[in-house]
Design an enzyme around this catalytic site. Sequence first.
Site, PDB file in Angstrom:
ATOM      1  N   ARG A  36      65.941  68.246  95.700  1.00  0.00           N
ATOM      2  CA  ARG A  36      65.122  67.057  95.435  1.00  0.00           C
ATOM      3  C   ARG A  36      65.490  65.965  96.445  1.00  0.00           C
ATOM      4  O   ARG A  36      66.571  65.998  97.040  1.00  0.00           O
ATOM      5  CB  ARG A  36      65.265  66.595  93.989  1.00  0.00           C
ATOM      6  CG  ARG A  36      66.673  66.323  93.615  1.00  0.00           C
ATOM      7  CD  ARG A  36      66.805  66.023  92.155  1.00  0.00           C
ATOM      8  NE  ARG A  36      68.223  65.771  91.907  1.00  0.00           N
ATOM      9  CZ  ARG A  36      68.724  65.495  90.732  1.00  0.00           C
ATOM     10  NH1 ARG A  36      67.953  65.469  89.684  1.00  0.00           N
ATOM     11  NH2 ARG A  36      70.019  65.271  90.603  1.00  0.00           N
ATOM     12  N   SER A 134      82.275  83.997  93.871  1.00  0.00           N
ATOM     13  CA  SER A 134      83.591  83.405  94.085  1.00  0.00           C
ATOM     14  C   SER A 134      83.955  83.348  95.559  1.00  0.00           C
ATOM     15  O   SER A 134      83.565  84.220  96.340  1.00  0.00           O
ATOM     16  CB  SER A 134      84.672  84.213  93.359  1.00  0.00           C
ATOM     17  OG  SER A 134      85.946  83.671  93.658  1.00  0.00           O
ATOM     18  N   LYS A 189      82.926  86.646  85.874  1.00  0.00           N
ATOM     19  CA  LYS A 189      83.307  85.517  86.751  1.00  0.00           C
ATOM     20  C   LYS A 189      84.171  84.518  85.986  1.00  0.00           C
ATOM     21  O   LYS A 189      85.142  83.962  86.521  1.00  0.00           O
ATOM     22  CB  LYS A 189      82.057  84.831  87.316  1.00  0.00           C
ATOM     23  CG  LYS A 189      82.359  83.555  88.114  1.00  0.00           C
ATOM     24  CD  LYS A 189      83.265  83.851  89.293  1.00  0.00           C
ATOM     25  CE  LYS A 189      83.739  82.744  90.177  1.00  0.00           C
ATOM     26  NZ  LYS A 189      83.721  81.387  89.891  1.00  0.00           N
ATOM     27  N   HIS A 192      87.504  85.996  85.865  1.00  0.00           N
ATOM     28  CA  HIS A 192      88.079  85.822  87.213  1.00  0.00           C
ATOM     29  C   HIS A 192      88.749  84.451  87.292  1.00  0.00           C
ATOM     30  O   HIS A 192      89.893  84.308  87.737  1.00  0.00           O
ATOM     31  CB  HIS A 192      86.974  85.952  88.267  1.00  0.00           C
ATOM     32  CG  HIS A 192      87.352  85.443  89.634  1.00  0.00           C
ATOM     33  ND1 HIS A 192      87.439  84.087  89.921  1.00  0.00           N
ATOM     34  CD2 HIS A 192      87.688  86.079  90.782  1.00  0.00           C
ATOM     35  CE1 HIS A 192      87.813  83.917  91.176  1.00  0.00           C
ATOM     36  NE2 HIS A 192      87.968  85.117  91.724  1.00  0.00           N
ATOM     37  N   ASN A 193      88.032  83.441  86.841  1.00  0.00           N
ATOM     38  CA  ASN A 193      88.583  82.081  86.908  1.00  0.00           C
ATOM     39  C   ASN A 193      89.794  81.929  85.994  1.00  0.00           C
ATOM     40  O   ASN A 193      90.753  81.244  86.342  1.00  0.00           O
ATOM     41  CB  ASN A 193      87.516  81.050  86.524  1.00  0.00           C
ATOM     42  CG  ASN A 193      86.508  80.831  87.634  1.00  0.00           C
ATOM     43  OD1 ASN A 193      86.395  81.659  88.536  1.00  0.00           O
ATOM     44  ND2 ASN A 193      85.767  79.766  87.573  1.00  0.00           N
ATOM     45  N   GLU A 196      92.612  83.352  87.715  1.00  0.00           N
ATOM     46  CA  GLU A 196      92.932  82.366  88.769  1.00  0.00           C
ATOM     47  C   GLU A 196      93.803  81.228  88.206  1.00  0.00           C
ATOM     48  O   GLU A 196      94.807  80.837  88.812  1.00  0.00           O
ATOM     49  CB  GLU A 196      91.600  81.834  89.312  1.00  0.00           C
ATOM     50  CG  GLU A 196      91.645  80.646  90.227  1.00  0.00           C
ATOM     51  CD  GLU A 196      90.208  80.133  90.523  1.00  0.00           C
ATOM     52  OE1 GLU A 196      89.372  80.911  91.008  1.00  0.00           O
ATOM     53  OE2 GLU A 196      89.929  78.944  90.256  1.00  0.00           O
TER      54      GLU A 196
HETATM   55  C1  6PG Z   1      85.837  80.536  92.842  1.00  0.00           C
HETATM   56  C2  6PG Z   1      86.453  79.454  92.040  1.00  0.00           C
HETATM   57  C3  6PG Z   1      85.464  78.391  91.758  1.00  0.00           C
HETATM   58  C4  6PG Z   1      86.138  77.137  91.272  1.00  0.00           C
HETATM   59  C5  6PG Z   1      86.132  77.030  89.809  1.00  0.00           C
HETATM   60  C6  6PG Z   1      87.429  76.734  89.138  1.00  0.00           C
HETATM   61  O1  6PG Z   1      85.886  81.638  92.342  1.00  0.00           O
HETATM   62  O2  6PG Z   1      85.347  80.265  93.934  1.00  0.00           O
HETATM   63  O3  6PG Z   1      86.926  79.962  90.826  1.00  0.00           O
HETATM   64  O4  6PG Z   1      84.491  78.896  90.918  1.00  0.00           O
HETATM   65  O5  6PG Z   1      87.357  76.936  91.812  1.00  0.00           O
HETATM   66  O6  6PG Z   1      85.216  76.020  89.623  1.00  0.00           O
HETATM   67  O7  6PG Z   1      87.378  75.505  88.644  1.00  0.00           O
HETATM   68  P1  6PG Z   1      88.272  74.570  87.839  1.00  0.00           P
HETATM   69  O8  6PG Z   1      89.692  74.770  88.252  1.00  0.00           O
HETATM   70  O9  6PG Z   1      87.735  73.253  88.283  1.00  0.00           O
HETATM   71  O10 6PG Z   1      87.991  74.839  86.408  1.00  0.00           O
END
Ligand code: 6PG
Length: 465
Positions: A36, A134, A189, A192-193, A196
Site C-alpha cells: 500500500r 526461516s 515453523k 522451529h522457533n 531456536e
Molecule cells: C526465523 C526466525 C524468525 C524470527 C522469529 C523469532 O526462522 O527466521 O525464527 O522467524 O526470528 O520471529 O522471533 P522472536 O524471538 O521475536 O519471538
Amino acid sequence: MSNLQSEIGVVGLGVMGAALSLNLASNTFRVAVFNRDTGTEKGTVSNFISRNSSLTNLQGFTDLKSFISNLERPRKIILMISANAVDIVLDDLLPLLDANDIIIDAGNSHFKETEDRQSRCAKSGIEFVGCGVSGGERGARFGPSIMPGGSKSAYASIEPYLKAIAAKDVHSKPCVSYIGAGGSGHFVKMVHNGIEYVEMQLLAELYQLLRNYWSNEQISELFEEWNQTDLQSYLLEITANILIKKEDDGFLLSSILDKAGNKGTGSWSSIAALELGSENSMMSAAVFARYLSSQKETRARLDHIRVTKEFADFDVDALKNAYNAARRLNHLQGFELIRYVAKEFDWDINFSELARIWTNGCIIRSNLMENLSHRFKNVHSLIDDDEIIQGLNDQEDALSEVLQSFIDYRVAAPAFSVAWNYWIGLTTGNGPANLIQAQRDYFGAHTYQRVDDPNGASHHTNWEQ
Ligand code: 6PG
C-alpha cells in the site's frame, strides 16, 4: 518495466517481503509486488522498483486490482505481512480472486488461524498454503528454509518457485518439502522457533556462568572451538561473533540491555505442548526466561548478585558435554511435539525430510540437524534411537556436574535445569505418580489404576475408613 503478466505475486514489501521478491526475481521468475502507498509506507513500491531497476522482470503495484490482473492464472500470491494483518488483507484480496488461485502465507501465523483461513478460502475454491519461512532477511534473499502446509495440489503448483528460491542442503537439494495438510507448515515453523529459543537460552546461560570469570574473548574462543566439532551450529557461530563485537573501546554486548522480547511463537509452542500433552519443558523455560528478563526493574531492585566464588574452576569438558546433551534433549522434545501433533491431526509428516530442510537456510541449522535427518530414516521418535539415548546416558554426569556449577556460582539456569529434570524423569521407570493418583482418589474419588491389574481398570478406595 516489462508489460508481461507475472508468474507470481508478493504482497508486503517489508524487509522479508522485499528480500523474498528479489530472490524470486533473481531466479528469473516474473514477479509482481504490491504494497500500500499510504502513511509511512508511501513510496515503498516506487523506491523498491527504482532501487532494483536492473531486474526488469519485477513489476510494482500500489493498486490491488491492477496487481491481481497482472498475475497469470491460477494466481499465486505470497503474503509477507505481519500475522495480525493477514485477515485484513484477505478481506481485500478474496473478492478479487477466482477458484484455484493460491494464497501463500509466508509469515509466522498461528497454525489454527491458518486452518480457519483455509476453510474461509475453500468456500470460494481458493487454496491457502500456510508456509513457514526461516532464515531472516539474508535467508529470504539468498535461500531460506521453507515449510509449506496445505493441499498437495496447491503445493505442486508452487513447488518450482519454492525449490528455486530455497537454500540448498549438502547434496544441493532444496531446503523445501511438503510438510502436510492443514496448518502443519506453520506448526512446524512454530516449533522451529521454539527450538531456536532454547538453543539461544542454553548459550545465554553458559555465557552468564562464565562471564564473571572469563573475558568475552575467552568465551568466544570456547564457542568457536566447539563450533569446529559436532556441536557446530549457526547460533553457536553467531554467538561467538557477537561476544567479540566491539563498539568504540568496549564490547557492544555490554551496552545491550538484558531484556529479551518475543513475537509469540515460543509461547504458542508451549501452549500447543500443554494442549497436546507433550513434555516440552525446555521451550517453556526459555519463554519464561525471556518474560523474567523483561522484569528488569524488579530484578534490579532485588539484585543479590554476588560473586560466590573468587576463582573460576570450570570443567570445560563437562560444559561441552552438558551443552551437547541439553541441545539433544531440546531437539528431542521439539520433534516429539511434532510427533504428537501429527498423530492428533493425522498429518503425515516425514521427519527425516523435515530435519533435512532444517539443515540449511534456517536459524537452527546445525551439524546435529544433519545427523538427525539421517537418524529419522530409521526411527520415528528420537526416544527410540538407542544411540541418542546411550549418548545422553554417557553425558548425564556432565549435565549433573554443570547443573551443580550453576548452583555453586548462583547463576539461574532454567533451560539446563529442566533438561536435567526431563532426562532424569524420562529414565526413571518407577516414578512418584502413584502418590499423585492416590491423592486424587483420596480427595476427589478420581480413582486410580493398579500395578496388579493389567486391564488398567479404575479402582477406588475409601481412604478414611
Ligand atoms: C526465523 C526466525 C524468525 C524470527 C522469529 C523469532 O526462522 O527466521 O525464527 O522467524 O526470528 O520471529 O522471533 P522472536 O524471538 O521475536 O519471538
